[in-house]
Design an enzyme around this catalytic site. Structure first.
Site, mmCIF file in Angstrom:
data_model
loop_
_atom_site.group_PDB
_atom_site.id
_atom_site.type_symbol
_atom_site.label_atom_id
_atom_site.label_comp_id
_atom_site.label_asym_id
_atom_site.label_seq_id
_atom_site.Cartn_x
_atom_site.Cartn_y
_atom_site.Cartn_z
ATOM 1 N N CYS A 32 0.874 -1.183 0.000
ATOM 2 C CA CYS A 32 0.000 0.000 0.000
ATOM 3 C C CYS A 32 0.909 1.231 0.000
ATOM 4 C CB CYS A 32 -0.961 -0.024 1.190
ATOM 5 S SG CYS A 32 -0.161 0.037 2.806
ATOM 6 N N CYS B 160 -1.517 0.690 7.362
ATOM 7 C CA CYS B 160 -2.957 0.368 7.406
ATOM 8 C C CYS B 160 -3.281 -0.831 6.520
ATOM 9 C CB CYS B 160 -3.811 1.560 6.981
ATOM 10 S SG CYS B 160 -3.639 3.008 8.046
ATOM 11 N N ARG B 161 -3.480 -0.597 5.215
ATOM 12 C CA ARG B 161 -4.038 -1.636 4.345
ATOM 13 C C ARG B 161 -3.146 -2.859 4.148
ATOM 14 N NH1 ARG B 161 -4.986 2.489 -0.330
ATOM 15 N NH2 ARG B 161 -3.133 3.273 0.764
ATOM 16 N N ASP C 104 -7.772 4.637 0.539
ATOM 17 C CA ASP C 104 -6.893 4.878 1.668
ATOM 18 C C ASP C 104 -7.691 5.262 2.920
ATOM 19 O OD1 ASP C 104 -4.856 5.585 3.314
ATOM 20 O OD2 ASP C 104 -3.703 6.531 1.709
HETATM 21 P P1 4NP Z 1 -1.725 2.860 4.138
HETATM 22 O O1 4NP Z 1 -2.291 4.210 4.752
HETATM 23 O O2 4NP Z 1 -1.139 3.212 2.797
HETATM 24 O O3 4NP Z 1 -2.935 1.992 4.013
HETATM 25 O O4 4NP Z 1 -0.706 2.349 5.136
HETATM 26 C C1 4NP Z 1 -1.524 5.391 4.872
HETATM 27 C C2 4NP Z 1 -0.732 5.592 5.965
HETATM 28 C C3 4NP Z 1 0.001 6.768 6.083
HETATM 29 C C4 4NP Z 1 -0.082 7.728 5.109
HETATM 30 C C5 4NP Z 1 -0.860 7.526 3.998
HETATM 31 C C6 4NP Z 1 -1.581 6.348 3.878
HETATM 32 N N1 4NP Z 1 0.639 8.945 5.253
HETATM 33 O O5 4NP Z 1 0.456 9.835 4.413
HETATM 34 O O6 4NP Z 1 1.445 9.060 6.170
#
Ligand code: 4NP
Length: 145
Positions: free
Chosen positions: A10, A15-16, A116
């Site tokens: 991701c 998260c994902r 997201d």
């Molecule tokens: P992920 O979510 O890609 O599902 O882990 C995010 C976590 C952090 C950020 C963006 C998306 N960030 O901008 O820090």
């Protein structure tokens, strides 16, 4: 049995993709499938070293998914050689990795983008979409083994 290395990707790897990693590990354990190794990575290095995001952790716990150690990691060139399948959450990650690495092992978990939750805050929807995608992976593994 041949070992298969799968990596979920991701943006931040908090998260994902770790949700997908722990959901798939849970299903593999329940199905007694031991030849699949699952890890996760992010496209970005912004969250490097961080544990899974608290709301993602809470969602997994609500669904009784065991969450192991986790330290967010950015994907590297070595990872492209290490994994048999790299499974992304969104088209932009697929495109970014294909531009960089020109490989056909890069896939997407669902035909649509898993949005997201960092921005949508909809962790339950993300859980459902990832859970459905992991069910499809299990079905595929069972059909080829
Ligand atoms: P992920 O979510 O890609 O599902 O882990 C995010 C976590 C952090 C950020 C963006 C998306 N960030 O901008 O820090």
């Amino acid at each position: 049995m041949k070992k298969i290395n799968i990596c979920f990707v991701c943006l931040g790897n908090i998260c994902r993709s770790p949700m997908a990693e722990f959901i798939l590990k849970d299903k593999l354990k329940k199905e007694n499938i031991s030849n699949i190794i699952v890890e996760s990575r992010g496209i970005s290095n912004e969250e490097e070293g961080n544990f899974i995001y608290p709301k993602a952790l809470k969602t997994l716990e609500k669904h009784h998914i065991f969450v192991d150690k986790h330290k967010a990691k950015q994907i590297t060139t070595e990872d492209i050689n290490k994994f048999d399948y790299i499974i992304c959450m969104e088209e932009f990650q697929v495109e970014a990795l294909k531009r960089l690495f020109k490989t056909n092992i890069i896939k997407k978990l669902q035909p649509y983008d898993i949005e997201d939750p960092w921005y949508t805050n909809n962790f339950e929807k993300v859980y459902d979409e990832i859970n459905d995608g992991c069910n499809k992976i299990i079905k595929k593994i069972k059909s080829i083994s």
